[in-house]
Design a protein around this motif. Structure first.
Motif, PDB file in Angstrom:
ATOM      1  N   PRO A  64       0.938  -1.225   0.199  1.00 58.66           N
ATOM      2  CA  PRO A  64      -0.111   0.143   0.024  1.00 58.66           C
ATOM      3  C   PRO A  64       0.974   1.050   0.180  1.00 58.66           C
ATOM      4  O   PRO A  64       0.520   2.206  -0.563  1.00 58.66           O
ATOM      5  CB  PRO A  64      -0.743  -0.137   1.278  1.00 58.66           C
ATOM      6  CG  PRO A  64      -0.920  -1.681   1.435  1.00 58.66           C
ATOM      7  CD  PRO A  64       0.343  -2.113   1.140  1.00 58.66           C
ATOM      8  N   ASP A  65       2.240   1.331   0.512  1.00 57.86           N
ATOM      9  CA  ASP A  65       2.990   2.492   0.718  1.00 57.86           C
ATOM     10  C   ASP A  65       3.490   2.712  -0.832  1.00 57.86           C
ATOM     11  O   ASP A  65       3.589   3.914  -1.014  1.00 57.86           O
ATOM     12  CB  ASP A  65       3.880   2.414   1.674  1.00 57.86           C
ATOM     13  CG  ASP A  65       3.591   2.378   2.999  1.00 57.86           C
ATOM     14  OD1 ASP A  65       2.406   2.761   3.638  1.00 57.86           O
ATOM     15  OD2 ASP A  65       4.067   2.124   4.174  1.00 57.86           O
ATOM     16  N   ALA A  68       0.752   4.001  -2.885  1.00 61.06           N
ATOM     17  CA  ALA A  68       0.395   5.197  -2.542  1.00 61.06           C
ATOM     18  C   ALA A  68       1.427   6.240  -3.006  1.00 61.06           C
ATOM     19  O   ALA A  68       0.956   7.697  -3.487  1.00 61.06           O
ATOM     20  CB  ALA A  68       0.527   5.531  -1.053  1.00 61.06           C
ATOM     21  N   SER A 329      -5.430   2.908  -4.797  1.00 56.63           N
ATOM     22  CA  SER A 329      -4.646   3.030  -3.898  1.00 56.63           C
ATOM     23  C   SER A 329      -5.048   3.444  -2.636  1.00 56.63           C
ATOM     24  O   SER A 329      -4.896   3.003  -1.414  1.00 56.63           O
ATOM     25  CB  SER A 329      -3.596   4.160  -4.540  1.00 56.63           C
ATOM     26  OG  SER A 329      -2.651   4.557  -3.449  1.00 56.63           O
ATOM     27  N   ASP A 330      -6.232   4.402  -2.717  1.00 52.14           N
ATOM     28  CA  ASP A 330      -6.941   5.081  -1.553  1.00 52.14           C
ATOM     29  C   ASP A 330      -7.721   3.871  -0.887  1.00 52.14           C
ATOM     30  O   ASP A 330      -7.583   3.807   0.422  1.00 52.14           O
ATOM     31  CB  ASP A 330      -8.051   5.949  -2.105  1.00 52.14           C
ATOM     32  CG  ASP A 330      -7.333   7.123  -2.502  1.00 52.14           C
ATOM     33  OD1 ASP A 330      -6.115   7.513  -2.324  1.00 52.14           O
ATOM     34  OD2 ASP A 330      -8.036   8.099  -3.395  1.00 52.14           O
ATOM     35  N   GLN A 333      -5.516   1.531   1.377  1.00 52.16           N
ATOM     36  CA  GLN A 333      -4.869   2.011   2.756  1.00 52.16           C
ATOM     37  C   GLN A 333      -5.816   1.644   4.032  1.00 52.16           C
ATOM     38  O   GLN A 333      -5.574   1.564   4.931  1.00 52.16           O
ATOM     39  CB  GLN A 333      -4.742   3.453   2.659  1.00 52.16           C
ATOM     40  CG  GLN A 333      -4.071   3.993   1.342  1.00 52.16           C
ATOM     41  CD  GLN A 333      -2.769   3.488   0.990  1.00 52.16           C
ATOM     42  OE1 GLN A 333      -1.749   3.356   2.034  1.00 52.16           O
ATOM     43  NE2 GLN A 333      -2.380   3.089  -0.100  1.00 52.16           N
ATOM     44  N   THR A 334      -7.152   1.226   3.506  1.00 50.72           N
ATOM     45  CA  THR A 334      -8.142   0.943   4.355  1.00 50.72           C
ATOM     46  C   THR A 334      -8.305  -0.655   4.790  1.00 50.72           C
ATOM     47  O   THR A 334      -8.946  -0.984   5.635  1.00 50.72           O
ATOM     48  CB  THR A 334      -9.572   1.514   4.113  1.00 50.72           C
ATOM     49  OG1 THR A 334     -10.002   0.917   3.034  1.00 50.72           O
ATOM     50  CG2 THR A 334      -9.278   3.296   3.787  1.00 50.72           C
ATOM     51  N   GLU A 339      -2.725  -6.010  -0.584  1.00 50.54           N
ATOM     52  CA  GLU A 339      -1.498  -5.564  -1.377  1.00 50.54           C
ATOM     53  C   GLU A 339      -1.745  -5.781  -2.607  1.00 50.54           C
ATOM     54  O   GLU A 339      -2.407  -6.817  -3.159  1.00 50.54           O
ATOM     55  CB  GLU A 339       0.063  -5.864  -0.607  1.00 50.54           C
ATOM     56  CG  GLU A 339       0.289  -7.175  -0.890  1.00 50.54           C
ATOM     57  CD  GLU A 339       1.850  -7.681  -0.502  1.00 50.54           C
ATOM     58  OE1 GLU A 339       1.948  -6.948   0.767  1.00 50.54           O
ATOM     59  OE2 GLU A 339       2.441  -8.292  -0.911  1.00 50.54           O
TER      60      GLU A 339
END
Length: 515
Positions: A64-65, A68, A329-330, A333-334, A339
């Motif tokens: 996720p990073d 992002a 991507s958003d 993050q949740t 991944e």
């Protein structure tokens, strides 16, 4: 272990800014700049008006990073085009010189290394995209692939090989990463060890890899990587750049047996040295469990973890909608432990999802292939790449439109592979149908064309390079594929079964287009 301080990478960036500014000012020629910028994972695109930047994603793993950061580049730097590559990296395209330099530096801060992504360096280490989630796998090879990637980064600062080194890990006989015909490949065995293959590769003078190790314990893989490097330093062709790849050593040394002997001499040297390359890893399996929600559909794959799912996302030609990528991507993050994993066919898998989470990911990725043919592979193409001969992305788009207009059923055509030039970035040599950029004489004048390859196979134990049949005019290829798909559909079989039953039928249909 085997980590490089990010400050070491950053120390090289001022030189990139300086040389890139000189190139855009017209003070440096294209060839000179290409030889310089590849080290940084960046090349000037065709026409010299923009740069691309290749983001290494070790083992194809986009956390996720990392995702992002890619979304940040799109949103904050207005990156207009993104490409998922067959080497499981993410390329950012159409960048101005200042943008390329700034994103390179910010990528390092985000834990993404671009240096060594081009040029004569070890490239992104590849890995079966569903490693750790796939029920059919022999074992999870991802931790070992990531460790290999970290180790190979140290070679970028060492005395390098004269050409790129491609390393792949496969978790099953599906062999999606072509581990059995890479410069160095680690193919999983049912007993939890690796068979190791070396000196293979696609492109000019393609070769299957040579089996140099059997039942190798995963903890020992770095010894084989170091031995590969030393073997090339001793026997590689440093004089002829066109032959400066590991696969040419098979011939240079007189055959596979002699190559095996040479490799094992270097392996013995590494083992006899004082350097301890034994890995001590404790793989961390997914601890997430299902919540009772379920999901089903053509893009939904159940994982080996009960109650968890994977979603397949395959944008046409590996070029995702920027809106979809940012929305995904958003969303990730949740979602705990989810991944993205890049695939060698330019698709992607989003793993570790509950049923309800899988439905959300489906909604966020509407720009995905709707048939096997729409998952076809294409390099970035000659409209962008300096060395590309033909517009492979344009050909794929034209073929997809023609096939859709013809109303062919799913399965009537296979996944095809298109490369704009002989480098085989679109892996044309290993697909059931492949096309390579070429020219064809018509009335004494060269016209845009692609050479047709047939019968490639990647599965371990059945590997085959496609047979070259001849050149077709670029504008006639969509009609050829439609005619081919109609013949397969009329038989009541899918393409693979139709071709297996009568391989000569394909050549009969192709003959007028090849004349």
């Amino acid at each position: 272990m085997h980590q490089i301080d990010p400050s070491v990478w950053k120390a090289d960036l001022p030189a990139f800014r300086e040389k890139t500014a000189a190139f855009y000012a017209g003070e440096i020629k294209v060839g000179e700049y290409k030889g310089f910028s590849g080290y940084y994972g960046s090349y000037a695109q065709r026409g010299g008006k923009a740069n691309m930047l290749r983001l290494r994603m070790p083992a194809g793993r986009v956390t996720p990073d990392r995702l992002a950061f890619t979304a940040h580049a799109i949103r904050d730097f207005q990156v207009p085009r993104v490409h998922f590559t067959t080497c499981q990296t993410i390329q950012l395209h159409d960048l101005g010189p200042d943008t390329a330099a700034e994103l390179m530096e910010q990528a390092i801060d985000a834990g993404i290394i671009t240096l060594g992504g081009g040029g004569d360096f070890p490239r992104n280490v590849m890995c079966s995209p569903l490693s750790g989630a796939q029920a059919e796998e022999y074992f999870d090879v991802l931790p070992w692939a990531e460790a290999a990637g970290n180790y190979l980064l140290t070679f970028i600062k060492a005395e390098k090989m004269p050409r790129k080194l491609k390393v792949g890990f496969s978790n099953s006989p599906a062999n999606l990463t072509h581990a059995t015909y890479r410069d160095l490949g680690f193919a999983a065995r049912p007993d939890g060890t690796f068979d190791v293959y070396s000196a293979g590769g696609l492109g000019n003078n393609p070769r299957m890899g040579v089996l140099v190790g059997q039942a190798v314990e995963p903890a020992q893989i770095l010894y084989y990587i170091k031995a590969m490097w030393l073997t090339f330093r001793a026997y590689g062709n440093y004089e002829n750049r066109g032959k400066a790849r590991t696969r040419y050593m098979q011939e240079a040394l007189g055959g596979s047996e002699q190559y095996i002997r040479a490799f094992h001499e270097k392996l013995a040297e590494v083992r006899a040295s004082d350097e301890d390359l034994t890995l001590s890893l404790t793989p961390a399996p997914c601890t997430k469990t299902g919540d009772g929600s379920t999901a089903a559909g053509p893009r939904i794959l159940p994982q080996k973890q009960e109650g968890l799912y994977t979603v397949l996302w395959h944008p046409q030609g590996g070029q995702p909608s920027l809106d979809s990528l940012c929305a995904l991507s958003d969303l990730l993050q949740t979602i705990p432990q989810a991944e993205l994993r890049l695939a060698p066919d330019e698709g992607a898998y989003i793993i570790n999802l509950t049923g309800s989470e899988a439905e959300q990911v489906l909604a966020a990725t509407p720009d995905s292939a709707r048939s096997l043919f729409e998952t076809s592979v294409s390099c970035i193409g000659g409209q962008t790449c300096q060395v590309g001969m033909r517009d492979s992305q344009g050909l794929l788009a034209a073929c997809a439109a023609a096939v859709q207009a013809a109303g062919l059923p799913d399965g009537a055509l296979p996944q095809i592979h298109i490369s704009g030039c002989p480098s085989s970035c679109g892996t044309h040599q290993t697909g059931m149908l492949g096309f390579r950029g070429a020219s064809k004489m018509v009335d004494g004048k060269p016209q845009p064309a692609f050479t047709l390859f047939v019968g490639g196979e990647q599965a371990q134990g059945r590997e085959a390079m496609g047979r070259e049949l001849g050149a077709m005019l670029e504008g006639e290829i969509p009609a050829f594929l439609v005619e081919l798909g109609q013949a397969a559909a009329a038989s009541g079989q899918d393409f693979a079964a139709w071709y297996a039953a009568d391989p000569a039928a394909l050549e009969r249909i192709a003959a007028p287009y090849l004349a």
